[in-house]
Motif scaffolding. Structure first.
Motif, PDB file in Angstrom:
ATOM      1  N   PHE A 100     -37.173  58.758  52.256  1.00  0.00           N
ATOM      2  CA  PHE A 100     -38.470  57.889  52.675  1.00  0.00           C
ATOM      3  C   PHE A 100     -37.230  57.643  54.300  1.00  0.00           C
ATOM      4  CE2 PHE A 100     -40.124  58.707  48.868  1.00  0.00           C
ATOM      5  CZ  PHE A 100     -41.401  58.935  49.431  1.00  0.00           C
ATOM      6  N   ILE A 101     -36.082  57.737  53.861  1.00  0.00           N
ATOM      7  CA  ILE A 101     -35.222  57.111  55.032  1.00  0.00           C
ATOM      8  C   ILE A 101     -35.965  57.393  56.970  1.00  0.00           C
ATOM      9  CG2 ILE A 101     -33.754  58.840  55.501  1.00  0.00           C
ATOM     10  CD1 ILE A 101     -31.251  56.512  55.646  1.00  0.00           C
ATOM     11  N   ASP A 102     -36.603  58.050  56.739  1.00  0.00           N
ATOM     12  CA  ASP A 102     -36.692  58.152  58.460  1.00  0.00           C
ATOM     13  C   ASP A 102     -38.285  58.239  58.792  1.00  0.00           C
ATOM     14  OD1 ASP A 102     -38.752  60.490  56.822  1.00  0.00           O
ATOM     15  OD2 ASP A 102     -39.139  61.752  58.080  1.00  0.00           O
ATOM     16  N   LYS A 103     -39.181  56.868  57.806  1.00  0.00           N
ATOM     17  CA  LYS A 103     -39.827  56.248  58.077  1.00  0.00           C
ATOM     18  C   LYS A 103     -39.333  54.813  58.434  1.00  0.00           C
ATOM     19  CE  LYS A 103     -43.023  58.112  55.901  1.00  0.00           C
ATOM     20  NZ  LYS A 103     -43.544  59.972  56.730  1.00  0.00           N
ATOM     21  N   TYR A 104     -37.742  54.608  58.538  1.00  0.00           N
ATOM     22  CA  TYR A 104     -37.514  53.209  58.648  1.00  0.00           C
ATOM     23  C   TYR A 104     -36.906  53.387  60.572  1.00  0.00           C
ATOM     24  CZ  TYR A 104     -38.099  52.203  54.125  1.00  0.00           C
ATOM     25  OH  TYR A 104     -37.686  51.183  53.111  1.00  0.00           O
ATOM     26  N   ASP A 105     -36.752  51.815  60.987  1.00  0.00           N
ATOM     27  CA  ASP A 105     -35.825  52.007  62.444  1.00  0.00           C
ATOM     28  C   ASP A 105     -34.446  51.901  62.264  1.00  0.00           C
ATOM     29  OD1 ASP A 105     -38.433  51.431  63.733  1.00  0.00           O
ATOM     30  OD2 ASP A 105     -38.770  49.289  62.365  1.00  0.00           O
ATOM     31  N   TYR A 106     -33.881  51.067  60.875  1.00  0.00           N
ATOM     32  CA  TYR A 106     -32.399  51.170  61.132  1.00  0.00           C
ATOM     33  C   TYR A 106     -31.763  51.973  60.477  1.00  0.00           C
ATOM     34  CZ  TYR A 106     -33.119  48.539  65.587  1.00  0.00           C
ATOM     35  OH  TYR A 106     -33.806  48.281  66.615  1.00  0.00           O
ATOM     36  N   ALA A 107     -30.893  52.265  60.008  1.00  0.00           N
ATOM     37  CA  ALA A 107     -30.006  52.412  58.799  1.00  0.00           C
ATOM     38  C   ALA A 107     -28.788  52.363  59.073  1.00  0.00           C
ATOM     39  CB  ALA A 107     -29.729  54.406  58.281  1.00  0.00           C
ATOM     40  N   VAL A 108     -28.569  51.212  57.804  1.00  0.00           N
ATOM     41  CA  VAL A 108     -27.256  50.382  57.710  1.00  0.00           C
ATOM     42  C   VAL A 108     -26.526  50.829  56.486  1.00  0.00           C
ATOM     43  CG1 VAL A 108     -26.060  48.442  57.676  1.00  0.00           C
ATOM     44  CG2 VAL A 108     -27.868  48.864  59.286  1.00  0.00           C
ATOM     45  N   ILE A 109     -25.235  51.087  56.724  1.00  0.00           N
ATOM     46  CA  ILE A 109     -24.684  51.304  55.319  1.00  0.00           C
ATOM     47  C   ILE A 109     -24.337  49.972  55.012  1.00  0.00           C
ATOM     48  CG2 ILE A 109     -22.802  52.750  54.080  1.00  0.00           C
ATOM     49  CD1 ILE A 109     -23.141  54.678  55.650  1.00  0.00           C
ATOM     50  N   ASN A 110     -24.214  49.958  53.573  1.00  0.00           N
ATOM     51  CA  ASN A 110     -23.484  48.603  52.881  1.00  0.00           C
ATOM     52  C   ASN A 110     -22.341  48.710  52.542  1.00  0.00           C
ATOM     53  OD1 ASN A 110     -23.294  45.825  51.893  1.00  0.00           O
ATOM     54  ND2 ASN A 110     -24.619  46.111  50.719  1.00  0.00           N
ATOM     55  N   ASP A 111     -20.982  48.948  53.340  1.00  0.00           N
ATOM     56  CA  ASP A 111     -19.858  49.675  52.656  1.00  0.00           C
ATOM     57  C   ASP A 111     -19.390  47.159  52.230  1.00  0.00           C
ATOM     58  OD1 ASP A 111     -19.318  49.020  54.970  1.00  0.00           O
ATOM     59  OD2 ASP A 111     -18.697  50.568  55.402  1.00  0.00           O
ATOM     60  N   GLU A 112     -19.377  46.730  53.975  1.00  0.00           N
ATOM     61  CA  GLU A 112     -18.481  45.804  53.399  1.00  0.00           C
ATOM     62  C   GLU A 112     -19.444  44.904  53.306  1.00  0.00           C
ATOM     63  OE1 GLU A 112     -14.705  45.206  55.269  1.00  0.00           O
ATOM     64  OE2 GLU A 112     -14.072  46.741  55.329  1.00  0.00           O
ATOM     65  N   ILE A 113     -19.826  43.885  52.910  1.00  0.00           N
ATOM     66  CA  ILE A 113     -20.395  42.980  52.842  1.00  0.00           C
ATOM     67  C   ILE A 113     -21.018  42.079  54.734  1.00  0.00           C
ATOM     68  CG2 ILE A 113     -20.009  40.825  52.084  1.00  0.00           C
ATOM     69  CD1 ILE A 113     -23.143  41.218  52.265  1.00  0.00           C
ATOM     70  N   GLU A 114     -19.451  41.915  55.262  1.00  0.00           N
ATOM     71  CA  GLU A 114     -19.668  40.810  55.578  1.00  0.00           C
ATOM     72  C   GLU A 114     -20.050  41.407  57.712  1.00  0.00           C
ATOM     73  OE1 GLU A 114     -17.188  41.578  53.938  1.00  0.00           O
ATOM     74  OE2 GLU A 114     -16.812  39.031  53.410  1.00  0.00           O
ATOM     75  N   LYS A 115     -19.124  43.749  57.819  1.00  0.00           N
ATOM     76  CA  LYS A 115     -19.904  44.427  58.674  1.00  0.00           C
ATOM     77  C   LYS A 115     -21.244  44.263  58.299  1.00  0.00           C
ATOM     78  CE  LYS A 115     -16.117  47.687  58.835  1.00  0.00           C
ATOM     79  NZ  LYS A 115     -15.165  48.882  58.035  1.00  0.00           N
ATOM     80  N   THR A 116     -21.271  44.986  56.901  1.00  0.00           N
ATOM     81  CA  THR A 116     -23.371  44.869  57.053  1.00  0.00           C
ATOM     82  C   THR A 116     -24.298  43.758  58.074  1.00  0.00           C
ATOM     83  OG1 THR A 116     -23.273  46.187  54.838  1.00  0.00           O
ATOM     84  CG2 THR A 116     -25.446  44.817  55.389  1.00  0.00           C
ATOM     85  N   VAL A 117     -23.988  42.329  57.703  1.00  0.00           N
ATOM     86  CA  VAL A 117     -24.201  41.438  58.104  1.00  0.00           C
ATOM     87  C   VAL A 117     -24.235  41.282  59.210  1.00  0.00           C
ATOM     88  CG1 VAL A 117     -24.141  38.703  58.539  1.00  0.00           C
ATOM     89  CG2 VAL A 117     -23.817  40.115  55.933  1.00  0.00           C
ATOM     90  N   GLY A 169     -45.202  47.090  63.302  1.00  0.00           N
ATOM     91  CA  GLY A 169     -44.917  46.589  64.675  1.00  0.00           C
ATOM     92  C   GLY A 169     -43.181  45.530  63.932  1.00  0.00           C
ATOM     93  N   ALA A 170     -43.838  45.316  62.599  1.00  0.00           N
ATOM     94  CA  ALA A 170     -42.367  44.819  62.033  1.00  0.00           C
ATOM     95  C   ALA A 170     -40.991  45.694  61.994  1.00  0.00           C
ATOM     96  CB  ALA A 170     -42.356  44.562  60.213  1.00  0.00           C
ATOM     97  N   VAL A 171     -39.708  45.016  61.504  1.00  0.00           N
ATOM     98  CA  VAL A 171     -38.333  46.206  62.539  1.00  0.00           C
ATOM     99  C   VAL A 171     -37.955  46.108  60.183  1.00  0.00           C
ATOM    100  CG1 VAL A 171     -35.943  45.887  62.909  1.00  0.00           C
ATOM    101  CG2 VAL A 171     -37.794  44.143  63.787  1.00  0.00           C
ATOM    102  N   TYR A 172     -37.297  47.910  60.298  1.00  0.00           N
ATOM    103  CA  TYR A 172     -37.796  48.164  59.450  1.00  0.00           C
ATOM    104  C   TYR A 172     -36.138  48.697  59.224  1.00  0.00           C
ATOM    105  CZ  TYR A 172     -41.787  47.752  58.787  1.00  0.00           C
ATOM    106  OH  TYR A 172     -44.173  47.336  58.180  1.00  0.00           O
ATOM    107  N   ILE A 173     -35.362  48.309  58.113  1.00  0.00           N
ATOM    108  CA  ILE A 173     -34.050  48.128  57.710  1.00  0.00           C
ATOM    109  C   ILE A 173     -34.161  49.418  56.397  1.00  0.00           C
ATOM    110  CG2 ILE A 173     -31.513  47.318  57.572  1.00  0.00           C
ATOM    111  CD1 ILE A 173     -32.405  45.658  59.492  1.00  0.00           C
ATOM    112  N   PHE A 174     -33.033  50.096  56.646  1.00  0.00           N
ATOM    113  CA  PHE A 174     -32.892  50.766  55.550  1.00  0.00           C
ATOM    114  C   PHE A 174     -31.602  50.556  55.230  1.00  0.00           C
ATOM    115  CE2 PHE A 174     -32.350  54.117  52.120  1.00  0.00           C
ATOM    116  CZ  PHE A 174     -33.309  54.727  51.636  1.00  0.00           C
ATOM    117  N   LEU A 175     -31.152  49.402  53.927  1.00  0.00           N
ATOM    118  CA  LEU A 175     -30.116  49.810  53.595  1.00  0.00           C
ATOM    119  C   LEU A 175     -29.477  50.436  52.692  1.00  0.00           C
ATOM    120  CD1 LEU A 175     -28.715  47.208  54.003  1.00  0.00           C
ATOM    121  CD2 LEU A 175     -28.663  46.566  51.907  1.00  0.00           C
ATOM    122  N   LEU A 176     -27.957  51.754  52.431  1.00  0.00           N
ATOM    123  CA  LEU A 176     -27.564  52.980  51.985  1.00  0.00           C
ATOM    124  C   LEU A 176     -26.230  52.339  51.266  1.00  0.00           C
ATOM    125  CD1 LEU A 176     -27.179  55.186  55.360  1.00  0.00           C
ATOM    126  CD2 LEU A 176     -29.142  55.570  53.061  1.00  0.00           C
TER     127      LEU A 176
END
Lengths: 196, 196
Positions: B157-174, B115-122
């Motif tokens: 293993f990305i498909d095991k996660y709920d969300y995928a976020v591309i970490n290009d700019e820190i402010e956008k990522t946050v 039930g946790a929220v899983y984010i994959f940082l790309l």
């Protein structure tokens, strides 16, 4: 390019679906409004092909027979329906199509489009809802009571929806829905061909 | 008050998990950092009880035996683990607990906390990832190559996660992660006792 998706914005009559929908459309170019068809009478400020496609009962029934609606329903004595082709085309082009629709319609859409995003708009409380319905001032007391009873019944379907947003302040509501859209775009299941 | 939730921020080594995590913690009071325990050597700027709980191998193994970790793993020759009690307590208090963790650890957490929220940082791309790993400059060439190969494997293993976020700019990522948090809070399944 990835596909867009169908965003179903629903909730009881008087909750402010129309206002929220307009504010979203004003703010974002990537959201397209799905114009419904209806047999109900045009209100003074409404325009055909903008607020609704206003159809005669016969015209509407012909379209039902031709399978041209993704949903339709009879509410408060009138027919309302969502033409299929526009929604399908825009999603394929990568847009988000917003469908502003009553609860009965939303549940029908969900049967055919379980992958859409379903948002239930909630009033801050039931007194506030009554006040909003009364302010609209286009209905008599009996209609107002009917809408209030419908609203209470409709709230019981909230667990069929993905998200619940309390519509207390329009700016906050819009920001919340924008976050839902952003989060939906970031879902792994919605990402196709991440390139590394 | 509704419960908080566990937010698992994961992704390959060098993707910027630590920087994103710090930025989130600086910005929001409702996010608590889950401090991991590890047997790896303390880096010069790190502090015990702040970056990690630095434990001896014996201490770590005792805690494994006592079931005090929600996950633990041996990565690059060292043990890493997440103490259970802090996470459970903070969630019960309504906080969001962020767990910054490698992919192997995240998958283990998911077995027990689906039930946790899983984010994959790309990373924006693999060249950028190598550059980031090299800039960290605490590892030799062999370790860098090992981390690159691990990263390529972890991406599967990305498909095991709920969300995928591309970490290009820190402010956008946050901002994206804040939207994910907001959307998660609005999920009907996470709302208890909506009062009307």
């Amino acid at each position: 390019m990835r596909d867009g998706f169908l965003l179903v914005l629903s909730g009881p009559s008087g909750v402010g679906k129309g206002t929220v929908c307009e504010a979203l459309l004003d703010k974002r170019k990537d959201i397209k409004y799905s114009i419904s068809a209806t047999t109900r009478k045009k209100r003074p400020q409404e325009k055909n092909g903008e607020n609704y496609y206003f159809l005669s009962l016969d015209e509407f029934k012909d379209k039902i027979d031709d399978g041209e609606f993704i949903e339709y329903a009879k509410v408060h004595g009138n027919y309302y329906g969502t033409p299929k082709s526009y929604v399908v085309d825009k999603i394929a082009e990568g847009d988000i199509v917003i469908l502003e629709i009553d609860v009965q319609g939303a549940l029908q859409v969900k049967e055919n489009y379980p992958g859409a995003v379903y948002i239930f708009l909630l009033p801050p409380d039931m007194k506030e809802l009554r006040s909003r319905i009364e302010k609209r001032a286009t209905e008599d007391e009996e209609t107002i009571n009917l809408r209030m009873n419908n609203a209470k019944n409709e709230l019981s379907f909230i667990d069929k929806y993905d998200y619940a947003v309390i519509n207390d302040e329009i700016e906050k509501t819009v920001k919340k829905i924008e976050c839902i859209i952003e989060a939906e775009k970031l879902k792994v299941t919605n990402i196709q061909g991440v390139k590394l």
